[in-house]
Design a protein around this motif. Sequence first.
Motif, PDB file in Angstrom:
ATOM      1  N   LEU A  23       0.539  -1.340  -0.307  1.00  0.00           N
ATOM      2  CA  LEU A  23       0.510   0.212   0.646  1.00  0.00           C
ATOM      3  C   LEU A  23       1.198   1.574  -0.006  1.00  0.00           C
ATOM      4  O   LEU A  23       0.630   2.341  -0.499  1.00  0.00           O
ATOM      5  N   LYS A  24       2.248   1.259   0.752  1.00  0.00           N
ATOM      6  CA  LYS A  24       3.154   2.143   0.637  1.00  0.00           C
ATOM      7  C   LYS A  24       4.214   2.449  -0.869  1.00  0.00           C
ATOM      8  O   LYS A  24       4.511   3.229  -0.594  1.00  0.00           O
ATOM      9  N   ASP A  25       4.667   1.065  -0.956  1.00  0.00           N
ATOM     10  CA  ASP A  25       5.365   1.326  -1.982  1.00  0.00           C
ATOM     11  C   ASP A  25       5.615  -0.023  -3.100  1.00  0.00           C
ATOM     12  O   ASP A  25       6.225  -0.867  -1.871  1.00  0.00           O
ATOM     13  N   ALA A  26       5.225  -0.205  -3.635  1.00  0.00           N
ATOM     14  CA  ALA A  26       5.540  -1.484  -4.591  1.00  0.00           C
ATOM     15  C   ALA A  26       6.863  -2.303  -4.925  1.00  0.00           C
ATOM     16  O   ALA A  26       7.040  -3.752  -4.403  1.00  0.00           O
ATOM     17  N   ALA A  27       7.734  -1.322  -4.309  1.00  0.00           N
ATOM     18  CA  ALA A  27       8.727  -1.518  -4.911  1.00  0.00           C
ATOM     19  C   ALA A  27       9.258  -2.851  -3.435  1.00  0.00           C
ATOM     20  O   ALA A  27      10.115  -3.190  -3.716  1.00  0.00           O
ATOM     21  N   ILE A  28       8.791  -1.971  -2.642  1.00  0.00           N
ATOM     22  CA  ILE A  28      10.094  -2.325  -1.672  1.00  0.00           C
ATOM     23  C   ILE A  28       9.106  -3.858  -1.262  1.00  0.00           C
ATOM     24  O   ILE A  28       9.723  -3.923  -0.598  1.00  0.00           O
ATOM     25  N   ALA A  29       7.614  -3.169  -1.387  1.00  0.00           N
ATOM     26  CA  ALA A  29       7.183  -4.827  -1.238  1.00  0.00           C
ATOM     27  C   ALA A  29       7.308  -5.755  -1.386  1.00  0.00           C
ATOM     28  O   ALA A  29       7.681  -7.080  -1.537  1.00  0.00           O
ATOM     29  N   GLU A  30       8.157  -5.654  -3.157  1.00  0.00           N
ATOM     30  CA  GLU A  30       8.233  -6.750  -4.095  1.00  0.00           C
ATOM     31  C   GLU A  30      10.078  -7.509  -2.928  1.00  0.00           C
ATOM     32  O   GLU A  30       9.872  -8.073  -3.709  1.00  0.00           O
ATOM     33  N   LEU A  31      10.507  -6.396  -3.074  1.00  0.00           N
ATOM     34  CA  LEU A  31      11.721  -6.842  -2.938  1.00  0.00           C
ATOM     35  C   LEU A  31      11.820  -7.854  -1.030  1.00  0.00           C
ATOM     36  O   LEU A  31      12.374  -8.395  -1.113  1.00  0.00           O
ATOM     37  N   PHE A  32      10.787  -7.590   0.004  1.00  0.00           N
ATOM     38  CA  PHE A  32      10.723  -7.917   1.019  1.00  0.00           C
ATOM     39  C   PHE A  32       9.871  -9.460   0.309  1.00  0.00           C
ATOM     40  O   PHE A  32       9.940 -10.642   0.774  1.00  0.00           O
ATOM     41  N   ILE A  33       9.120  -9.888  -0.727  1.00  0.00           N
ATOM     42  CA  ILE A  33       8.357 -10.848  -1.135  1.00  0.00           C
ATOM     43  C   ILE A  33       9.614 -11.365  -1.835  1.00  0.00           C
ATOM     44  O   ILE A  33       9.500 -13.001  -1.103  1.00  0.00           O
ATOM     45  N   GLU A  34      10.864 -11.517  -2.158  1.00  0.00           N
ATOM     46  CA  GLU A  34      11.715 -11.719  -2.411  1.00  0.00           C
ATOM     47  C   GLU A  34      12.567 -12.458  -1.785  1.00  0.00           C
ATOM     48  O   GLU A  34      12.984 -13.599  -1.640  1.00  0.00           O
ATOM     49  N   ALA A  35      12.786 -12.101  -0.943  1.00  0.00           N
ATOM     50  CA  ALA A  35      13.134 -11.934   0.641  1.00  0.00           C
ATOM     51  C   ALA A  35      12.792 -13.302   1.529  1.00  0.00           C
ATOM     52  O   ALA A  35      13.746 -13.831   2.116  1.00  0.00           O
ATOM     53  N   SER A  36      11.687 -13.214   1.419  1.00  0.00           N
ATOM     54  CA  SER A  36      10.741 -14.439   1.786  1.00  0.00           C
ATOM     55  C   SER A  36      11.295 -16.274   0.955  1.00  0.00           C
ATOM     56  O   SER A  36      11.406 -16.746   1.904  1.00  0.00           O
ATOM     57  N   ARG A  37      11.835 -16.036  -0.223  1.00  0.00           N
ATOM     58  CA  ARG A  37      11.720 -17.089  -0.642  1.00  0.00           C
ATOM     59  C   ARG A  37      13.304 -17.241  -1.067  1.00  0.00           C
ATOM     60  O   ARG A  37      13.804 -18.324   0.094  1.00  0.00           O
ATOM     61  N   LYS A  38      14.231 -16.430  -0.624  1.00  0.00           N
ATOM     62  CA  LYS A  38      15.367 -15.918  -0.636  1.00  0.00           C
ATOM     63  C   LYS A  38      15.781 -16.877   1.474  1.00  0.00           C
ATOM     64  O   LYS A  38      16.673 -17.447   0.580  1.00  0.00           O
ATOM     65  N   ALA A  39      14.447 -16.331   2.335  1.00  0.00           N
ATOM     66  CA  ALA A  39      15.491 -17.118   3.281  1.00  0.00           C
ATOM     67  C   ALA A  39      15.487 -18.450   3.462  1.00  0.00           C
ATOM     68  O   ALA A  39      15.881 -18.894   3.756  1.00  0.00           O
TER      69      ALA A  39
END
Length: 410
Positions: free
Chosen positions: A23-39
Motif C-alpha cells: 500500500l505504501k511502495d510496491a517496489a519495497i513490497a516486491e523486495l521483501f516478497i523475494e526476501a521470503s523466498r531467499k530466506a
Amino acid sequence: MTSFRFIHAADLHLGSPFQGLALKDAAIAELFIEASRKAFSALVDQAVERGVDFFIVAGDVYDGDWKDNKIGLFFNREVARLERAGIPVFLLKGNHDAESVITKTITLPRNVSEFPVAKPGTFKLEHLKVALHGQGFAERSASENLALAYPKPEAGWFNIGVLHTSLTGREPHAPYAPCSVEDLRSRGYDYWALGHVHDFEIVAEDPLVVFPGNLQGRSIREQGAKGAVLVTVEDGRVAHQRIITDSARFAELAVAVEPDDDIPAILRRLEDALEAVAEKMEGRPLALRIRLGGRSRFRKELMARADDFRDEVQAACHRCHEDIWLEKLDVRVEPETGGATASADMLGLEGLIPMGGFPPELLSDAEARIAEIAARLPGGTGAGELVLGDDAEALLHEARDLLLSRAARG
C-alpha cells in the motif's frame, strides 16, 4: 543414544503479500516478497551443507491459499533439494495453512511427511531412535489444548513434540492451541519444536522448548535478525544455535526536533541519526520507519509540505545508504507552546483534533471500519493480523496528519 542434528524452522509464510508495504511502495513490497523466498532457500542451503539428519517446519509454510501454483512449485523445488541430499522433512499445518485454508496442492517429494490434523500422529526414524509427535490444524482457528492429547514418549528414544501454539499468550499473536509449559513437560519429551510466534524465544531449558521465530520479517512489528534453529544431540545432551536467514529487515528510528529547527535543519538532524542506522545494516536492505517528534515553530510549514518532505527524507536515507528505504514517515511534531502563532493554530483545525492519544470509542470505531474493509478485500488479502499495515491508532495518526497537511496547504 546416537548423535544427530536437525533444523527446526517455523512460520515461513511463503506467498505473504506484504500488503502493508504494498500500500505504501510496491517496489519495497516486491523486495521483501523475494526476501521470503531467499530466506527459505538459504535455510535449505544450510541444511545440505551441514548434512543435518532431518528438517522440521512447525506450521505456516504458506501465508494462505495460493492465487496460483507458483508458491507451491517453489516449495516443492526446495524440499526436493533436501530429498536429493537424503534429508527427511516433517511438516505441520498451522493456522495460515490449515486443512481448511489451502485448497490447491502440489505433489511433494517422498522425503516429506505431514502430521495428521484429526489427532496427533508419530513419525519414527529407526536408525536414530528419534520419534516425532505432532498434530496440525484442521481449521484456521484451534482453541483447544492439543498438547494434552499427544502420545506417551517412546521409551529409550529421543522424543520431539511439534506444535503450532501461542502457549499461554504471546501478543500480538492469536491465542491458538493454548497450553502451558507444564502441559508440554507432562508429555515427557526431550525437545519441543514450536511455531506461531514470530520472535526467537527459548521458552524453557528442561526440556528445551523453542520458538525459532520466522525466517523473514514481514512488517515493522517484526524487527531484527530472523531465522531458524540448528539442534545438536550428543549422548543425550541437547544444544542449539541460531541460523540467520533473512535478507532484508525492518527497523525504526526516533528523532526529536528542536523548536528552532527549520526543514533543512531537521533533515541534517535526520542524516546524523541515519549514519548510525547504516552502520548496523549487516549488508541487508532496510525498510525504515522514522518517527519524528518534539516541538517546532515550523510545524505548519512541515505539514503543508508533507509530500515533498517525505521525498526529502527518502533522499536523505539514500544519501546515507542506497538500501535504506523509507517504510513510513510518522510525524508527531507538536506546535511550539506559547506565542501568538501557536495560539492561533490551536484555535483552528488543530484545536478540534486530538493531538495526543485518541479516545477509546474512536479507536473502537476505527477497528470496526478496518474489519469491514478486510472482509471486502479479494483473495484472502485481509487475513493478516494488520490488514492495512498498521493498527487503528497508527492509522488515525496518519489520517490526522494528512488532514492537517492538506489544511495547511489550502
